[in-house]
Design an enzyme around this catalytic site. Structure first.
Site, PDB file in Angstrom:
ATOM      1  N   ARG A   1       0.836  -1.200   0.000  1.00 29.49           N
ATOM      2  CA  ARG A   1       0.000   0.000   0.000  1.00 29.49           C
ATOM      3  C   ARG A   1       0.870   1.248   0.000  1.00 29.49           C
ATOM      4  O   ARG A   1       1.881   1.300   0.712  1.00 29.49           O
ATOM      5  CB  ARG A   1      -0.877   0.057   1.258  1.00 29.49           C
ATOM      6  CG  ARG A   1      -2.173  -0.715   1.140  1.00 29.49           C
ATOM      7  CD  ARG A   1      -3.100  -0.129   0.047  1.00 29.49           C
ATOM      8  NE  ARG A   1      -4.268  -0.945  -0.199  1.00 29.49           N
ATOM      9  CZ  ARG A   1      -4.304  -2.014  -1.015  1.00 29.49           C
ATOM     10  NH1 ARG A   1      -3.247  -2.392  -1.668  1.00 29.49           N
ATOM     11  NH2 ARG A   1      -5.423  -2.682  -1.180  1.00 29.49           N
TER      12      ARG A   1
ATOM     13  N   GLU B   1      -3.638   7.494  -5.952  1.00 30.54           N
ATOM     14  CA  GLU B   1      -3.620   6.696  -7.192  1.00 30.54           C
ATOM     15  C   GLU B   1      -4.694   7.193  -8.150  1.00 30.54           C
ATOM     16  O   GLU B   1      -5.863   7.246  -7.753  1.00 30.54           O
ATOM     17  CB  GLU B   1      -3.839   5.219  -6.857  1.00 30.54           C
ATOM     18  CG  GLU B   1      -2.667   4.649  -6.068  1.00 30.54           C
ATOM     19  CD  GLU B   1      -2.749   3.158  -5.793  1.00 30.54           C
ATOM     20  OE1 GLU B   1      -3.754   2.518  -6.169  1.00 30.54           O
ATOM     21  OE2 GLU B   1      -1.816   2.614  -5.207  1.00 30.54           O
TER      22      GLU B   1
ATOM     23  N   HIS C   1      -0.539  -0.083  -9.944  1.00 21.11           N
ATOM     24  CA  HIS C   1      -1.252  -0.978  -9.007  1.00 21.11           C
ATOM     25  C   HIS C   1      -1.705  -2.258  -9.728  1.00 21.11           C
ATOM     26  O   HIS C   1      -2.902  -2.535  -9.846  1.00 21.11           O
ATOM     27  CB  HIS C   1      -2.453  -0.252  -8.379  1.00 21.11           C
ATOM     28  CG  HIS C   1      -2.924  -0.896  -7.102  1.00 21.11           C
ATOM     29  ND1 HIS C   1      -3.461  -0.164  -6.065  1.00 21.11           N
ATOM     30  CD2 HIS C   1      -2.958  -2.194  -6.694  1.00 21.11           C
ATOM     31  CE1 HIS C   1      -3.803  -0.989  -5.077  1.00 21.11           C
ATOM     32  NE2 HIS C   1      -3.513  -2.226  -5.441  1.00 21.11           N
TER      33      HIS C   1
HETATM   34  O1  LIG Z   1      -6.363  -6.807  -3.090  1.00 24.60           O
HETATM   35  C1  LIG Z   1      -5.675  -5.816  -2.841  1.00 24.60           C
HETATM   36  O2  LIG Z   1      -5.416  -5.446  -1.675  1.00 24.60           O
HETATM   37  C2  LIG Z   1      -5.140  -5.023  -3.943  1.00 24.60           C
HETATM   38  O3  LIG Z   1      -4.376  -4.120  -3.695  1.00 24.60           O
HETATM   39  C3  LIG Z   1      -5.623  -5.267  -5.320  1.00 24.60           C
HETATM   40  O4  LIG Z   1      -6.344  -4.141  -5.719  1.00 24.60           O
HETATM   41  P1  LIG Z   1      -7.231  -4.187  -7.034  1.00 24.60           P
HETATM   42  O5  LIG Z   1      -8.330  -5.194  -6.780  1.00 24.60           O
HETATM   43  O6  LIG Z   1      -6.359  -4.621  -8.174  1.00 24.60           O
HETATM   44  O7  LIG Z   1      -7.773  -2.803  -7.207  1.00 24.60           O
END
Ligand SMILES: O=C(O)C(=O)COP(=O)(O)O
Length: 439
Positions: free
Chosen positions: A236, A265, A283
């Site tokens: 994160r 983001e 991400h």
């Molecule tokens: O599952 C998580 O914690 C993620 O960071 C994945 O994020 P996303 O579902 O790709 O927006």
């Protein structure tokens, strides 16, 4: 379990189509609407009993307070930091995630960034596309024999460790919950962060973002690292302080960073992204066909099971749904010395942890291992020193102290002990109730 009625669900992000299919096959109407503004979401959410999101939908207090009959917020993925879980909990809305679906994908991207940092593959590829043939500029270093520090040894940290060991890296780490004996079985030596920082050639973080992990790598910790340490964040944005990272990159204290996540983001401030020693992705940790299929399927099946009254899996918040508590696999009633205690726990990194005891929610999950003393006392700053003094008199060392999130009224605390106390009577002047056990 009294079933919860869910007739209409809004999916506000790109979630694998199997999610919609499973929900529809179970009689739930599904609407998909992506890229909604906050105002659009506030206007739309009123008509739904359920919302399924990934990380981009910010389910803030404003959104939650605008809901009429919302029963469930399903996170097709792991992190729930984009959901105001407290506000949802207060409104009696269940927040649920799918914590294992994207483990492998997040671990593989982490390893990809570690290796890209060692051999400058992204920079070399860009240079080739620009028509160059520069073999000197992209001199790298082997991973073999280097030390990788893994902060956060849950599911993802473990998968990163075992993969990088196959490159001959030595893996060391830190985790406040997963016991060292457990991580030793998968080749990770645990130590304090103070001991870890100066040893690492590479550091990767795999913790959630919370007050105790925000800015874990900051100016002070960077200063304790080896000069030129390379860091990766696929967890994160904010666990590595972004301003401190930029300063460390500029001074050479940090030799390179692989970043998949950002505080904002997409990041408006492009200073890190544009730095020549930074490799970044938008991400993408969970963005694989396999992870998305798992997360989409898991969240849909978990919602359907809940609606059918079959069980509640993956719930992050369950308060104000007391009729559900007894049905969670991790909710138990324990009888000690004739008194009964209601405990909520889960398994983190293969180890059992206690989250809540008789309505005292612990600030950090309590690792259920070793000799544990549970005590109920009126919250006060004197409690810890008084308990420490009393244990010292009894010749027992305090190994850990877990306090509840609420610091008023009568609360439960958990103290890790070097050995069980011979007599709990000495605690009487300090506490309302006490019980101890060896796990
Ligand atoms: O599952 C998580 O914690 C993620 O960071 C994945 O994020 P996303 O579902 O790709 O927006």
């Amino acid at each position: 379990m009294a079933p919860i009625s869910i007739k209409r669900i809004l999916i506000s992000e790109s979630v694998d189509p199997c999610c919609k299919k499973i929900l529809q096959e179970n009689g739930i109407q599904v609407t998909e609407k992506q890229n909604m503004s906050k105002d659009d979401l506030i206007a739309e959410i009123k008509d739904y009993d359920g919302l399924v999101v990934r990380s981009a939908t910010k389910v803030t207090a404003d959104v939650i307070n605008a809901t009429g009959n919302l029963q469930i917020i399903g996170r097709a993925g792991t992190g729930v930091d984009n959901v105001d879980v407290d506000t949802a909990t207060k409104k009696g809305i269940i927040v649920m995630n799918t914590p294992s679906g994207n483990t492998i994908s997040a671990a593989e991207l982490t390893c990809t960034l570690l290796m890209s940092l060692s051999r400058h593959v992204p920079q070399a590829a860009m240079s080739m596309k620009a028509g160059n043939w520069d073999r000197k500029k992209f001199m790298g270093a082997e991973m073999y024999g280097k030390i990788l520090g893994i902060v956060g040894l849950g599911r993802i940290g473990k998968e990163v460790a075992t993969r990088m060991q196959s490159f001959g890296m030595k893996t060391i780490g830190y985790d406040p919950i997963t016991p060292p004996e457990v991580t030793a079985t998968w080749g990770v030596d645990q130590m304090s962060l103070e001991q870890l920082w100066p040893q690492c050639d590479y550091i990767t973080v795999h913790t959630p973002l919370m007050p105790s992990t925000a800015g874990l790598l900051n100016d002070t910790s960077f200063a304790k690292c080896k000069k030129g340490v390379k860091v990766v964040n696929c967890a994160r944005g904010g666990i590595i302080d972004e301003d401190a990272l930029l300063r460390a990159l500029e001074s050479g204290q940090c030799g390179g960073a692989g970043l998949d996540v950002f505080v904002e983001e997409p990041p408006k401030n492009r200073a890190l992204v544009n730095h020549p020693n930074v490799i970044s992705c938008p991400h993408l940790g969970a963005s694989t066909k396999e992870a998305q299929a798992r997360c989409g399927q898991d969240i849909a099946l978990q919602i359907v099971d809940m609606v059918m009254g079959k069980g509640l899996v993956g719930a992050v918040s369950i308060r104000h749904k007391p009729h559900l508590i007894g049905h969670i696999t991790c909710g138990v009633c324990i009888s000690v010395n004739g008194s009964s205690y209601r405990a909520t726990g889960s398994v983190q990194g293969g180890a059992p942890v206690l989250l809540e005891l008789n309505h005292s929610v612990f600030r950090q999950p309590v690792s259920l291992t070793g000799n544990l003393l549970f005590l109920k006392a009126t919250a006060s700053p004197q409690l810890l020193p008084s308990v420490t003094g009393l244990l010292a008199t009894a010749g027992v060392e305090m190994e850990s102290f877990s306090a509840p999130a609420t610091r008023s009224g009568d609360q439960w605390y958990c103290v890790g002990l070097s050995s069980l106390l011979g007599d709990l009577g000495a605690l009487k002047p300090l506490v309302k109730e006490a019980a101890q056990l060896s796990v």
